[in-house]
Design a protein around this motif. Sequence first.
Motif, PDB file in Angstrom:
ATOM      1  N   ALA A 222       0.832  -1.214   0.000  1.00  0.00           N
ATOM      2  CA  ALA A 222       0.000   0.000   0.000  1.00  0.00           C
ATOM      3  C   ALA A 222       0.862   1.258   0.000  1.00  0.00           C
ATOM      4  CB  ALA A 222      -0.909  -0.009   1.222  1.00  0.00           C
ATOM      5  N   ILE A 223       0.226   2.366  -0.376  1.00  0.00           N
ATOM      6  CA  ILE A 223       0.867   3.685  -0.344  1.00  0.00           C
ATOM      7  C   ILE A 223      -0.069   4.605   0.438  1.00  0.00           C
ATOM      8  CG2 ILE A 223       1.755   5.621  -1.732  1.00  0.00           C
ATOM      9  CD1 ILE A 223       1.650   3.681  -4.188  1.00  0.00           C
ATOM     10  N   ILE A 224       0.495   5.365   1.366  1.00  0.00           N
ATOM     11  CA  ILE A 224      -0.312   6.386   2.051  1.00  0.00           C
ATOM     12  C   ILE A 224       0.292   7.764   1.775  1.00  0.00           C
ATOM     13  CG2 ILE A 224      -1.263   7.230   4.236  1.00  0.00           C
ATOM     14  CD1 ILE A 224      -1.326   4.476   5.312  1.00  0.00           C
ATOM     15  N   PRO A 225      -0.231   8.462   0.745  1.00  0.00           N
ATOM     16  CA  PRO A 225       0.197   9.850   0.557  1.00  0.00           C
ATOM     17  C   PRO A 225      -0.449  10.721   1.631  1.00  0.00           C
ATOM     18  CG  PRO A 225      -1.461   9.237  -1.092  1.00  0.00           C
ATOM     19  CD  PRO A 225      -1.229   8.030  -0.246  1.00  0.00           C
ATOM     20  N   VAL A 226       0.266  11.732   2.071  1.00  0.00           N
ATOM     21  CA  VAL A 226      -0.259  12.668   3.078  1.00  0.00           C
ATOM     22  C   VAL A 226      -0.394  14.035   2.411  1.00  0.00           C
ATOM     23  CG1 VAL A 226       0.166  13.746   5.329  1.00  0.00           C
ATOM     24  CG2 VAL A 226       0.972  11.406   4.894  1.00  0.00           C
ATOM     25  N   HIS A 227      -1.579  14.608   2.485  1.00  0.00           N
ATOM     26  CA  HIS A 227      -1.778  15.955   1.911  1.00  0.00           C
ATOM     27  C   HIS A 227      -1.296  16.954   2.969  1.00  0.00           C
ATOM     28  CE1 HIS A 227      -3.992  13.893  -1.179  1.00  0.00           C
ATOM     29  NE2 HIS A 227      -4.910  13.474  -0.329  1.00  0.00           N
ATOM     30  N   ILE A 228       0.001  17.131   3.002  1.00  0.00           N
ATOM     31  CA  ILE A 228       0.614  17.837   4.132  1.00  0.00           C
ATOM     32  C   ILE A 228       0.336  19.348   4.087  1.00  0.00           C
ATOM     33  CG2 ILE A 228       2.901  18.227   3.066  1.00  0.00           C
ATOM     34  CD1 ILE A 228       2.563  16.838   6.597  1.00  0.00           C
ATOM     35  N   TYR A 229       0.044  19.913   5.219  1.00  0.00           N
ATOM     36  CA  TYR A 229      -0.237  21.352   5.398  1.00  0.00           C
ATOM     37  C   TYR A 229      -1.505  21.805   4.653  1.00  0.00           C
ATOM     38  CZ  TYR A 229       4.792  21.455   6.631  1.00  0.00           C
ATOM     39  OH  TYR A 229       6.028  21.224   7.165  1.00  0.00           O
ATOM     40  N   GLY A 230      -2.237  20.854   4.047  1.00  0.00           N
ATOM     41  CA  GLY A 230      -3.421  21.237   3.263  1.00  0.00           C
ATOM     42  C   GLY A 230      -3.180  21.216   1.770  1.00  0.00           C
ATOM     43  N   GLN A 231      -1.953  20.865   1.369  1.00  0.00           N
ATOM     44  CA  GLN A 231      -1.575  20.799  -0.060  1.00  0.00           C
ATOM     45  C   GLN A 231      -1.834  19.377  -0.581  1.00  0.00           C
ATOM     46  OE1 GLN A 231       0.416  22.848  -2.551  1.00  0.00           O
ATOM     47  NE2 GLN A 231      -0.317  21.052  -3.690  1.00  0.00           N
ATOM     48  N   ALA A 232      -2.572  19.278  -1.669  1.00  0.00           N
ATOM     49  CA  ALA A 232      -2.866  17.947  -2.206  1.00  0.00           C
ATOM     50  C   ALA A 232      -1.609  17.300  -2.781  1.00  0.00           C
ATOM     51  CB  ALA A 232      -3.933  18.057  -3.281  1.00  0.00           C
ATOM     52  N   ALA A 233      -1.448  16.012  -2.509  1.00  0.00           N
ATOM     53  CA  ALA A 233      -0.359  15.242  -3.138  1.00  0.00           C
ATOM     54  C   ALA A 233      -0.726  14.993  -4.604  1.00  0.00           C
ATOM     55  CB  ALA A 233      -0.179  13.924  -2.389  1.00  0.00           C
ATOM     56  N   GLU A 234       0.253  14.512  -5.368  1.00  0.00           N
ATOM     57  CA  GLU A 234       0.008  14.301  -6.809  1.00  0.00           C
ATOM     58  C   GLU A 234      -0.791  13.009  -7.018  1.00  0.00           C
ATOM     59  OE1 GLU A 234       3.330  15.299  -9.631  1.00  0.00           O
ATOM     60  OE2 GLU A 234       4.397  15.442  -7.727  1.00  0.00           O
ATOM     61  N   MET A 235      -2.096  13.104  -6.761  1.00  0.00           N
ATOM     62  CA  MET A 235      -2.913  11.895  -6.702  1.00  0.00           C
ATOM     63  C   MET A 235      -2.993  11.136  -8.033  1.00  0.00           C
ATOM     64  SD  MET A 235      -3.487  11.306  -3.675  1.00  0.00           S
ATOM     65  CE  MET A 235      -4.280   9.773  -4.090  1.00  0.00           C
ATOM     66  N   HIS A 236      -3.008  11.852  -9.166  1.00  0.00           N
ATOM     67  CA  HIS A 236      -3.159  11.122 -10.435  1.00  0.00           C
ATOM     68  C   HIS A 236      -1.950  10.216 -10.678  1.00  0.00           C
ATOM     69  CE1 HIS A 236      -6.893  13.033 -11.348  1.00  0.00           C
ATOM     70  NE2 HIS A 236      -6.364  14.207 -11.059  1.00  0.00           N
ATOM     71  N   LYS A 237      -0.777  10.755 -10.416  1.00  0.00           N
ATOM     72  CA  LYS A 237       0.433   9.938 -10.613  1.00  0.00           C
ATOM     73  C   LYS A 237       0.463   8.781  -9.603  1.00  0.00           C
ATOM     74  CE  LYS A 237       3.466  13.474 -12.489  1.00  0.00           C
ATOM     75  NZ  LYS A 237       4.600  14.356 -12.232  1.00  0.00           N
ATOM     76  N   ILE A 238       0.044   9.071  -8.374  1.00  0.00           N
ATOM     77  CA  ILE A 238       0.093   8.029  -7.330  1.00  0.00           C
ATOM     78  C   ILE A 238      -0.923   6.920  -7.641  1.00  0.00           C
ATOM     79  CG2 ILE A 238      -0.284   7.610  -4.848  1.00  0.00           C
ATOM     80  CD1 ILE A 238       0.813  10.540  -4.431  1.00  0.00           C
ATOM     81  N   LEU A 239      -2.091   7.312  -8.153  1.00  0.00           N
ATOM     82  CA  LEU A 239      -3.086   6.287  -8.526  1.00  0.00           C
ATOM     83  C   LEU A 239      -2.551   5.417  -9.664  1.00  0.00           C
ATOM     84  CD1 LEU A 239      -6.405   8.376  -8.376  1.00  0.00           C
ATOM     85  CD2 LEU A 239      -5.706   6.596  -6.765  1.00  0.00           C
ATOM     86  N   ASP A 240      -1.839   6.052 -10.602  1.00  0.00           N
ATOM     87  CA  ASP A 240      -1.250   5.280 -11.717  1.00  0.00           C
ATOM     88  C   ASP A 240      -0.233   4.267 -11.189  1.00  0.00           C
ATOM     89  OD1 ASP A 240      -2.708   6.484 -13.637  1.00  0.00           O
ATOM     90  OD2 ASP A 240      -1.126   7.874 -14.305  1.00  0.00           O
ATOM     91  N   ILE A 241       0.588   4.705 -10.239  1.00  0.00           N
ATOM     92  CA  ILE A 241       1.595   3.796  -9.667  1.00  0.00           C
ATOM     93  C   ILE A 241       0.870   2.634  -8.972  1.00  0.00           C
ATOM     94  CG2 ILE A 241       3.410   3.571  -7.891  1.00  0.00           C
ATOM     95  CD1 ILE A 241       4.112   6.533  -8.448  1.00  0.00           C
ATOM     96  N   GLY A 242      -0.188   2.960  -8.237  1.00  0.00           N
ATOM     97  CA  GLY A 242      -0.961   1.925  -7.543  1.00  0.00           C
ATOM     98  C   GLY A 242      -1.507   0.893  -8.517  1.00  0.00           C
ATOM     99  N   LYS A 243      -2.020   1.389  -9.643  1.00  0.00           N
ATOM    100  CA  LYS A 243      -2.615   0.508 -10.650  1.00  0.00           C
ATOM    101  C   LYS A 243      -1.547  -0.404 -11.266  1.00  0.00           C
ATOM    102  CE  LYS A 243      -6.482   1.643 -13.635  1.00  0.00           C
ATOM    103  NZ  LYS A 243      -6.976   2.716 -14.518  1.00  0.00           N
ATOM    104  N   THR A 244      -0.420   0.224 -11.642  1.00  0.00           N
ATOM    105  CA  THR A 244       0.655  -0.536 -12.295  1.00  0.00           C
ATOM    106  C   THR A 244       1.189  -1.635 -11.389  1.00  0.00           C
ATOM    107  OG1 THR A 244       1.274   1.484 -13.408  1.00  0.00           O
ATOM    108  CG2 THR A 244       2.901  -0.275 -13.453  1.00  0.00           C
ATOM    109  N   HIS A 245       1.352  -1.315 -10.114  1.00  0.00           N
ATOM    110  CA  HIS A 245       2.005  -2.276  -9.199  1.00  0.00           C
ATOM    111  C   HIS A 245       1.007  -2.999  -8.296  1.00  0.00           C
ATOM    112  CE1 HIS A 245       6.071  -0.860 -10.252  1.00  0.00           C
ATOM    113  NE2 HIS A 245       5.487   0.315 -10.368  1.00  0.00           N
TER     114      HIS A 245
END
Length: 369
Positions: free
Chosen positions: A127-150
Motif C-alpha cells: 500500500a501507499i499512504i500519501p499525506v496531503h501535508i499542510y493542506g496541499q494535495a499530493a500528486e494523486m493522479h500519478k500516485i493512482l497510476d503507480i498503484g494501478k501498475t504495481h
Amino acid sequence: MIPFGDPSASYKAHKEELDKAIHRVLDSGWYVLGKEVNAFEEEFASFHGDNLHAVGVANGTDAIALCLRSLELELGDEVITPSHTAVATISGIEQAGCSPVFADIDPISRCISPQSIEDRIGPKTRAIIPVHIYGQAAEMHKILDIGKTHKLEIIEDCSQAHGAEINGQKVGTFANLSAFSCYPTKNLGGTGDGGVILCRSEEFAEKIKSFRQYGWNEQRESIIPGFNSRLDEIQAAILRVKLKYLSDDNAKRRAIALRYNTAFENLPLTLPSLPANELHAMHLYVIEFNQRQELMEYLRSQQIGASLHYPKAVHQQTAYANIIRGRNDLRVTNKFYQKNLTLPIYPELSNDGVEHIISTVKKWFRKNN
Ligand SMILES: Cc1ncc(COP(=O)(O)O)c(C=O)c1O
C-alpha cells in the motif's frame, strides 16, 4: 501572543450554534455512536460527493489503522509513506501490524514524491499512504497510476486537508479509502479526539463499522476481532456545525496565505505554492529559510507564535531512527527540516494580526540585511 492556530476562536465564532448542539446531545441521554454520528457521517460523505460512505472513529490515527485492517494486509506488509508527516501516520501503520517505508518528498508541494515511491517498491509492498501535508494535495493522479501498475492499495491521509481540491475534486475521493483526523486544531476539528474514514464501497464502510466496535455484527456478536474506536455524539454534533463553515473557513485561510505570499514575494524565503488548479486547505502556512531559528526567536519575542511543523521528520525521531526502510535516502526531506518555519494561520486571524505578522517579518529582514 498570536498562536499558530486557535481552536477557541473557532468555538467563539459559532458559540451559539455549538452550545445548542452540545446541549441537544446532553439532553438526549445517548452519548456514543448515535443519531449525531449517523448524521455527521451522511453529511461528511455528501460534502465529498455522491455514492460515498463515511465512518466516524475515535481519532485520525485509528482511521489509518482501520483502513489498513479493512484491507486484510498481513503482518509486516510494507506501506510506503513520507517521513515528512505527523508521527501519527506512522503510528497508524504500525497499529495495523504493517511496516512503514519512507519515501522522499517533492520540494515544491512538500508531499510524497511519486518518483521516490517507485524507487521504494519491493516484494512486500502492499500500500501507499500519501499525506496531503499542510493542506496541499499530493500528486494523486500519478500516485493512482503507480498503484494501478504495481497493484498497490492507496489510502489518502487527509488529516491536514479537509476540503482541499485538485481540479474541482476533493481530496479523500481519489482513493478507495481515506483517513481524516478531527483533532481540535484541524481545519475540521472538534473539541476532543475524533476521526472519520471516507470509503467508496458500502461493503468496506460496513466492515469498518464492525471493526470500530469489537468486530460486532448487528446482534452484538464479535464476528471478527475488532477495536474500540467509537466517535462520541458531542464531537459528531460539533463537527456537523463546523462542516457547514469548512469551505468558507478554508477560503479565509487561503486569503491570508495569499496576503503573506504577496507581502513576502521579494524576501529570500521559499513560500508555499498555491497552484491555480487546486484549492489548498492551508492548514499550516510554512515557509523555508536558512536562518529560520533567528527569525523564529525574533517573531516569538514580538508575540507571534511562529513554530516548527515539525521539529524533526519521523525518521529523525528517537523511536524511529535507524529502523525504517528508506530512511537513508530522504535528501529533500532532510533539507526541508533545516529550513521549515510555520507562521500563524487560522480563519479568525484578524486583519491587524496578519498586518502585524507581515510587518514584523519585514522588520527582521530590514534589521538583518
Ligand atoms: C497528517 C496526519 N495524519 C494523521 C493524524 C492523526 O490524527 P489524530 O491525532 O487524530 O490521531 C494527524 C493529526 O495529528 C495528522 O496531522
